[in-house]
Motif scaffolding. Structure first.
Motif, PDB file in Angstrom:
ATOM      1  N   HIS A 165      -5.620  -6.884 -17.611  1.00 17.72           N
ATOM      2  CA  HIS A 165      -4.413  -6.761 -16.786  1.00 17.72           C
ATOM      3  C   HIS A 165      -3.312  -6.028 -17.576  1.00 17.72           C
ATOM      4  CE1 HIS A 165      -1.614  -7.806 -13.640  1.00 17.72           C
ATOM      5  NE2 HIS A 165      -0.769  -8.255 -14.554  1.00 17.72           N
ATOM      6  N   HIS A 166      -3.129  -6.436 -18.828  1.00 12.80           N
ATOM      7  CA  HIS A 166      -2.120  -5.840 -19.700  1.00 12.80           C
ATOM      8  C   HIS A 166      -2.413  -4.345 -19.903  1.00 12.80           C
ATOM      9  CE1 HIS A 166       0.833  -5.612 -22.917  1.00 12.80           C
ATOM     10  NE2 HIS A 166      -0.083  -5.038 -23.692  1.00 12.80           N
ATOM     11  N   HIS A 167      -3.677  -4.031 -20.133  1.00 11.86           N
ATOM     12  CA  HIS A 167      -4.114  -2.652 -20.366  1.00 11.86           C
ATOM     13  C   HIS A 167      -3.857  -1.790 -19.128  1.00 11.86           C
ATOM     14  CE1 HIS A 167      -6.368   0.458 -22.411  1.00 11.86           C
ATOM     15  NE2 HIS A 167      -7.076   0.661 -21.308  1.00 11.86           N
ATOM     16  N   GLU A 168      -4.150  -2.384 -17.956  1.00 12.21           N
ATOM     17  CA  GLU A 168      -3.921  -1.638 -16.704  1.00 12.21           C
ATOM     18  C   GLU A 168      -2.438  -1.344 -16.515  1.00 12.21           C
ATOM     19  OE1 GLU A 168      -5.767  -4.273 -13.924  1.00 12.21           O
ATOM     20  OE2 GLU A 168      -7.753  -3.361 -14.146  1.00 12.21           O
ATOM     21  N   LYS A 169      -1.619  -2.352 -16.818  1.00 12.85           N
ATOM     22  CA  LYS A 169      -0.157  -2.168 -16.683  1.00 12.85           C
ATOM     23  C   LYS A 169       0.316  -1.032 -17.601  1.00 12.85           C
ATOM     24  CE  LYS A 169       1.587  -5.204 -13.819  1.00 12.85           C
ATOM     25  NZ  LYS A 169       1.502  -4.575 -12.507  1.00 12.85           N
ATOM     26  N   GLN A 170      -0.202  -1.008 -18.846  1.00 15.94           N
ATOM     27  CA  GLN A 170       0.176   0.038 -19.803  1.00 15.94           C
ATOM     28  C   GLN A 170      -0.241   1.418 -19.287  1.00 15.94           C
ATOM     29  OE1 GLN A 170      -1.561  -1.251 -23.553  1.00 15.94           O
ATOM     30  NE2 GLN A 170       0.523  -1.383 -24.405  1.00 15.94           N
ATOM     31  N   GLU A 200      -0.697   2.247 -16.191  1.00 19.02           N
ATOM     32  CA  GLU A 200       0.179   2.599 -15.056  1.00 19.02           C
ATOM     33  C   GLU A 200       1.511   3.137 -15.570  1.00 19.02           C
ATOM     34  OE1 GLU A 200       0.691  -0.801 -12.512  1.00 19.02           O
ATOM     35  OE2 GLU A 200      -1.456  -0.890 -12.075  1.00 19.02           O
ATOM     36  N   GLY A 201       2.043   2.463 -16.593  1.00 15.47           N
ATOM     37  CA  GLY A 201       3.329   2.871 -17.183  1.00 15.47           C
ATOM     38  C   GLY A 201       3.233   4.278 -17.761  1.00 15.47           C
TER      39      GLY A 201
END
Length: 171
Positions: free
Chosen positions: A159-164, A166-167
């Motif tokens: 989840h954290h990796h996906e957010k990064q 996306e950012g």
């Protein structure tokens, strides 16, 4: 029954008691022949071996193997005795419970159970025995417990990796 026949029964029983870590001592008195056949069939379907034998011969077989280990079940050897041998410690309890429900009766009565070296005596222990966890169930629970934190950690990382990602894409 001749002495030879008795000795033969004792030898067969000794074999069963040695083979299985779990056995139940039940009272099937007042069950009809038809009910006993049905009980035998159910046992057979669930890989539970049912043997009816004289109490004196059962006691002799147990004493010959290990009188001390089995001492706790000797008092249960009275009236009509049907033994249920099982690899699965709770299968006979489940069979007895469902058989009673189906026949609206209180037979077979559980006189005692010997589960991996522990002795349970009396019919009041039946419901507790239906809830015993098998070795595989316990292993499954431990694996489940071991896996769940790892799953959460992995899910968090993904989840954290996906957010990064996306950012980064937004920049």
């Amino acid at each position: 029954m001749t002495k030879d026949q008795k000795n033969e029964v004792i030898e067969v029983l000794k074999g069963k008691f040695s083979q299985y870590n779990n056995f139940y001592i039940t009272d099937t008195e007042s069950l009809t022949v038809e009910q006993v056949s049905k009980l035998r069939r159910t046992c057979f379907d669930k890989q539970v071996e049912m043997k009816v034998a004289k109490n004196t011969l059962i006691k002799k077989a147990l004493e010959a193997l290990d009188a001390e280990k089995y001492a706790g079940v000797f008092d249960a050897l009275n009236n009509v005795t049907a033994l249920m041998f099982s690899e699965n410690p709770k299968e006979p309890a489940l069979i007895i419970s469902s058989f009673r429900k189906a026949s609206n009766g209180d037979r077979p009565i559980l006189k005692a159970a010997f589960i991996n070296g522990d002795v349970y005596t009396g019919d009041n222990t039946l419901s507790a025995l239906t809830k015993i966890k098998t070795k595989n169930e316990l292993i499954g629970e431990v694996i489940g417990l071991l896996q769940s934190p790892a799953k959460r950690v992995l899910a968090g990382l993904i989840h954290h990796h996906e957010k990064q990602a996306e950012g980064a894409a937004a920049e």
